[in-house]
Write an enzyme that holds these catalytic residues in place. Structure first.
Site, PDB file in Angstrom:
ATOM      1  N   HIS A  77      -9.077   0.789  -1.459  1.00  0.00           N
ATOM      2  CA  HIS A  77      -8.411   1.786  -0.612  1.00  0.00           C
ATOM      3  C   HIS A  77      -9.396   2.873  -0.196  1.00  0.00           C
ATOM      4  CE1 HIS A  77      -5.823   5.258   0.320  1.00  0.00           C
ATOM      5  NE2 HIS A  77      -4.994   4.338   0.763  1.00  0.00           N
ATOM      6  N   ASP A 123       2.013   2.168   3.932  1.00  0.00           N
ATOM      7  CA  ASP A 123       1.147   3.295   3.586  1.00  0.00           C
ATOM      8  C   ASP A 123       1.968   4.559   3.346  1.00  0.00           C
ATOM      9  OD1 ASP A 123      -1.149   4.662   2.957  1.00  0.00           O
ATOM     10  OD2 ASP A 123      -2.113   4.423   4.901  1.00  0.00           O
ATOM     11  N   GLU A 173       0.873  -1.174   0.000  1.00  0.00           N
ATOM     12  CA  GLU A 173       0.000   0.000   0.000  1.00  0.00           C
ATOM     13  C   GLU A 173       0.907   1.219   0.000  1.00  0.00           C
ATOM     14  OE1 GLU A 173      -3.265   2.416   2.500  1.00  0.00           O
ATOM     15  OE2 GLU A 173      -3.508   0.238   2.663  1.00  0.00           O
TER      16      GLU A 173
END
Length: 327
Positions: free
Chosen positions: A165, A286, A8
């Protein structure tokens, strides 16, 4: 832990950069954030080396293509973002793969772009940033509706994961956040949006139609693992228009995979492991919304799982899911 795989991990192109500003963090750090999310070479790779992340799968930033009202513009922007990621993968094939950005404003165009990315450029799946706006700002299209069955047929045929997402709810549909705009984004609203979308998919009959679909969500499951027992328990009294043939929780456990992105908490991690199991969990950072250093330091030190399971979650589960050519 060396050799971690993360997926991610976001990039941007000029057309999608500014829409991220509302939730990218301290406005005083926008210049730093911009530099990091646009870079797919020096700084990103240096931090990966420092934190033991061997391999990343890149994805376009939120809301990205999902926030573009004009369908033709969305199609062109998705192609531009995907071509930029493909170029980065070509420059660094031992460090990167990519997820396709998709123009979900048109299910057929989204299918065509996913097919191009997977078959022609070797992409590992798609990352879509929540619901899609189309034509007018006050619109929010979710992908459980019948109009998207042809798209899901393409995902099923290609047999690649679909990463759902978060994105922030649009102001006209966010009355419950009035006076508290901080709630709309990452602290709370992201998880609310993604969990509702995920549960809609579970309750739509989608997984009966396409039993090989694999959906990925981040942030240790967007609150769902914590509530899954109660969801199933109360579904006994709330099954109106529920279109699944199995309990909702069974669909979730069979078809959803969970990452650690942006949620570096031992208690939450422990709950998620107990609910979904080690084999359906994955390390992610992230970046650049979160620091790779914070993700890696927490994960490397956690005692929630054994070292054997830490290797699975941090590396080998991802190698298997994405068929990565890593030793």
């Amino acid at each position: 832990m060396k050799g971690k795989v993360a997926f991610e991990e976001h990039m941007a192109i000029s057309e999608t950069l500014e829409n991220t500003k509302a939730f990218a963090g301290d406005s005083g750090k926008w210049d730093e954030f911009t530099r990091q999310i646009l870079d797919m070479d020096d700084e990103r790779l240096e931090i990966m080396d420092k934190t033991g992340i061997e391999f990343s799968i890149l994805s376009n930033n939120a809301p990205g293509v999902q926030g573009i009202l004009d369908t033709d513009e969305a199609i062109n922007t998705a192609k531009k973002a995907n071509d930029a990621m493909a170029a980065a993968v070509q420059r660094h094939p031992d460090r990167y793969a990519a997820f396709a950005a998709l123009p979900m404003q048109d299910p057929d165009a989204a299918s065509a772009e996913l097919t191009r990315c997977v078959k022609e450029m070797g992409f590992k799946g798609a990352m879509v940033n929540g619901f899609t706006q189309k034509d007018v700002p006050d619109s929010a299209i979710y992908y459980d509706i019948p109009e998207y069955r042809s798209f899901w047929a393409t995902v099923s045929e290609l047999d690649v994961p679909f990463y759902l997402h978060p994105r922030m709810q649009i102001p006209s549909r966010a009355q419950n956040y009035e006076g508290h705009p901080w709630l709309k984004s990452a602290p709370w609203g992201f998880a609310v949006e993604t969990s509702i979308h995920s549960l809609r998919l579970c309750g739509s009959g989608l997984f009966d139609d396409y039993p090989n679909l694999e959906i990925v969500i981040g942030h240790l499951g967007e609150h769902i693992p914590y509530d899954l027992w109660r969801i199933d328990a109360r579904m006994r009294f709330s099954r109106r228009e529920y279109r699944g043939n199995k309990p909702l929780g069974e669909y979730f456990l069979d078809h959803f995979k969970i990452t650690t992105s942006g949620n570096f908490s031992d208690p939450a991690f422990r709950c998620c492991v107990e609910v979904v199991g080690v084999d359906r969990m994955f390390f992610c950072a992230d970046y650049p919304f979160e620091k790779m250093e914070d993700a890696a330091d927490w994960y490397d030190a956690t005692g929630v799982v054994s070292e054997e399971d830490k290797l699975k979650i941090g590396r080998t589960n991802a190698i298997k899911l994405f068929d990565l050519d890593l030793d």
